[in-house]
Design an enzyme around this catalytic site. Structure first.
Site, short mmCIF file in Angstrom:
data_model
loop_
_atom_site.label_atom_id
_atom_site.label_comp_id
_atom_site.label_asym_id
_atom_site.label_seq_id
_atom_site.Cartn_x
_atom_site.Cartn_y
_atom_site.Cartn_z
N SER A 113 -82.33 -76.94 68.50
CA SER A 113 -81.47 -75.81 68.17
C SER A 113 -82.05 -74.49 68.66
O SER A 113 -83.26 -74.30 68.70
CB SER A 113 -81.29 -75.74 66.64
OG SER A 113 -80.60 -74.56 66.27
N TYR A 136 -76.65 -71.37 70.69
CA TYR A 136 -75.76 -70.43 70.02
C TYR A 136 -75.59 -69.26 70.98
O TYR A 136 -76.58 -68.65 71.39
CB TYR A 136 -76.36 -69.97 68.70
CG TYR A 136 -76.19 -70.96 67.57
CD1 TYR A 136 -74.92 -71.39 67.19
CD2 TYR A 136 -77.29 -71.44 66.87
CE1 TYR A 136 -74.76 -72.30 66.14
CE2 TYR A 136 -77.13 -72.34 65.83
CZ TYR A 136 -75.87 -72.76 65.47
OH TYR A 136 -75.71 -73.66 64.45
N THR A 162 -72.50 -74.43 71.39
CA THR A 162 -71.79 -74.54 70.11
C THR A 162 -70.69 -73.49 70.04
O THR A 162 -70.95 -72.30 70.20
CB THR A 162 -72.77 -74.37 68.94
OG1 THR A 162 -73.65 -75.49 68.92
CG2 THR A 162 -72.04 -74.29 67.62
N ARG A 171 -72.28 -70.98 52.39
CA ARG A 171 -73.31 -71.89 51.90
C ARG A 171 -73.72 -71.58 50.44
O ARG A 171 -74.87 -71.23 50.14
CB ARG A 171 -74.54 -71.84 52.80
CG ARG A 171 -74.24 -71.97 54.30
CD ARG A 171 -74.16 -73.40 54.77
NE ARG A 171 -73.77 -73.48 56.17
CZ ARG A 171 -74.62 -73.48 57.21
NH1 ARG A 171 -75.92 -73.44 56.98
NH2 ARG A 171 -74.17 -73.56 58.44
N HIS A 281 -69.08 -79.49 62.09
CA HIS A 281 -70.37 -78.93 61.66
C HIS A 281 -70.81 -79.55 60.33
O HIS A 281 -71.46 -78.91 59.51
CB HIS A 281 -70.28 -77.41 61.53
CG HIS A 281 -71.49 -76.70 62.07
ND1 HIS A 281 -71.60 -76.30 63.38
CD2 HIS A 281 -72.64 -76.33 61.48
CE1 HIS A 281 -72.76 -75.69 63.57
NE2 HIS A 281 -73.42 -75.71 62.43
N ARG A 284 -70.47 -77.72 57.03
CA ARG A 284 -71.34 -76.59 56.70
C ARG A 284 -70.73 -75.24 57.08
O ARG A 284 -71.27 -74.19 56.72
CB ARG A 284 -72.70 -76.76 57.37
CG ARG A 284 -73.52 -77.88 56.76
CD ARG A 284 -74.73 -78.22 57.60
NE ARG A 284 -75.79 -77.24 57.57
CZ ARG A 284 -76.73 -77.14 56.62
NH1 ARG A 284 -76.70 -77.97 55.58
NH2 ARG A 284 -77.68 -76.25 56.70
#
Length: 380
Positions: A113, A136, A162, A171, A281, A284
């Site tokens: 990531s 990202y 992404t 969250r 995802h 999330r």
């Protein structure tokens, strides 16, 4: 502990999850385990997978299933791999390198990531030639170019852009646990940490986790929500023109992640992407989405591009279900981190063995030795 002992003590991912919860602080477990909202999408991912059934087979005689798969120009020993998880090193110190090492050993793809706790350069010696990097999208063009240069130089094979995180999700479970980004170790988090000495000792040895890939690009932290990390200061909400710029900069395989709507496919294909990653995802980001597995057949019917799948996968049978509905490859995220948190460095190989043996056992039950024949054994 020997591999057979691990199989006897931790035969399923739920066993690893239970053990992980006892070994890492509450705020870390909530970060790993939670979705967003009331977590109905997370639950829907799992329940929808469970509706997919196969017809058991008899009188098919002995067989040995072939599980290898060629994907994006590389040969993989198994049809599953390691999805990107932000701040892996918060869940278990040095997680990124431990996972990359197991992926190289087992012939699996490992996807790092952008917001991992280790840089591409630091993980590079462990990668092998099958690693993917999840991007990202940064707003600044010079940062985008620099990051792609670094990814290439570190030896990553495929780039995963992404698309499904245009804004920060809430969250709520993470907020209730006391977790902020970055973590602030006040009395509440320190008390949770003190109750998990194995995790605390490993963190003490390796240093507090942070998003090291972004270090060179961050000049201020600004005013961010408690669950939004510093990566959001850099991140764009990409449009088609952005995707086309990434395609021009990256010459290797390009995967787009977060694809749920077949209506988006013509533009993606015209932009020259090499594969689609069907995912919500893992629940999330948005709590009102359909299950990823519900959309997979629609994406498959609308495109001939290779498809990666994730969300809700909890064992080898779920991998087979996704393959039967049109996925070419299946990725897991949480499961690898349950394994790390439960068993440390031994965890990833144990999970590889567990998933492979589960796939083989279920293939034996339905009489399939060729993964391409899975759809034929589906029960309507």
């Amino acid at each position: 502990m020997r591999r057979m002992d691990l199989q006897a003590k931790y035969p399923g991912i739920d066993d690893l999850r239970t053990r992980a919860q006892k070994r890492i602080p509450h705020f870390v477990f909530e970060y790993l385990d939670s979705g967003t909202g009331r977590e109905t999408t997370t639950a829907r991912n799992q329940s929808a997978l469970e509706t997919i059934r196969f017809m058991p087979s008899v009188l098919h005689g002995p067989q040995t299933a072939t599980l290898g798969r060629r994907f994006l120009g590389k040969d993989y020993a198994l049809p599953f791999g390691m999805a990107p998880v932000g701040m892996s090193g918060l869940i278990w110190p040095d997680a990124e390198r431990l996972l990359a090492r197991e992926a190289a050993r087992a012939g699996l793809p490992f996807c790092l990531s952008t917001v991992a706790a280790q840089t591409p350069e630091h993980v590079a010696p462990e990668l092998g030639d099958k690693a993917w990097f999840q991007l990202y999208p940064p707003k600044d063009e010079s940062i985008l170019k620099d990051m792609i240069t670094r990814i290439k130089a570190a030896g990553f094979h495929a780039l995963v852009l992404t698309l499904d995180v245009p804004v920060a999700s809430r969250r709520e479970r993470q907020v209730r646990s006391g977790l902020t980004q970055p973590p602030k170790f006040g009395p509440r988090l320190l008390w949770q940490t003190a109750k998990r000495p194995a995790w605390a000792w490993e963190v003490l040895k390796s240093g507090a986790p942070r998003m090291r890939t972004l270090d060179k690009y961050i000049t201020h932290t600004g005013n961010l929500p408690s669950t939004a990390h510093i990566g959001y200061l850099l991140r764009a909400s990409p449009d088609l023109a952005y995707l086309e710029r990434v395609r021009a900069l990256w010459q290797g395989p390009l995967v787009v992640k977060g694809i749920m709507d077949p209506a988006s496919l013509p533009a993606l294909e015209a932009a020259g992407v090499d594969a689609l990653w069907v995912s919500n995802h893992a629940g999330r980001q948005f709590d009102g989405a359909p299950a990823s597995i519900e959309m997979l057949p629609h994406i498959r019917a609308a495109s001939a591009l290779p498809i990666v799948f994730d969300s809700g996968v909890s064992g080898g049978l779920d991998i087979l279900r996704a393959l039967a509905l049109g996925a070419d490859f299946v990725m897991l995220g949480r499961a690898w981190h349950y394994a790390l948190a439960a068993l440390g460095a031994k965890g990833p190989q144990h999970l590889t063995d567990m998933l492979e043996s589960d796939m083989r056992a279920n293939l034996g039950q339905i009489g399939v030795s060729d993964l391409a024949k899975l759809a034929e054994r589906r029960h309507p």
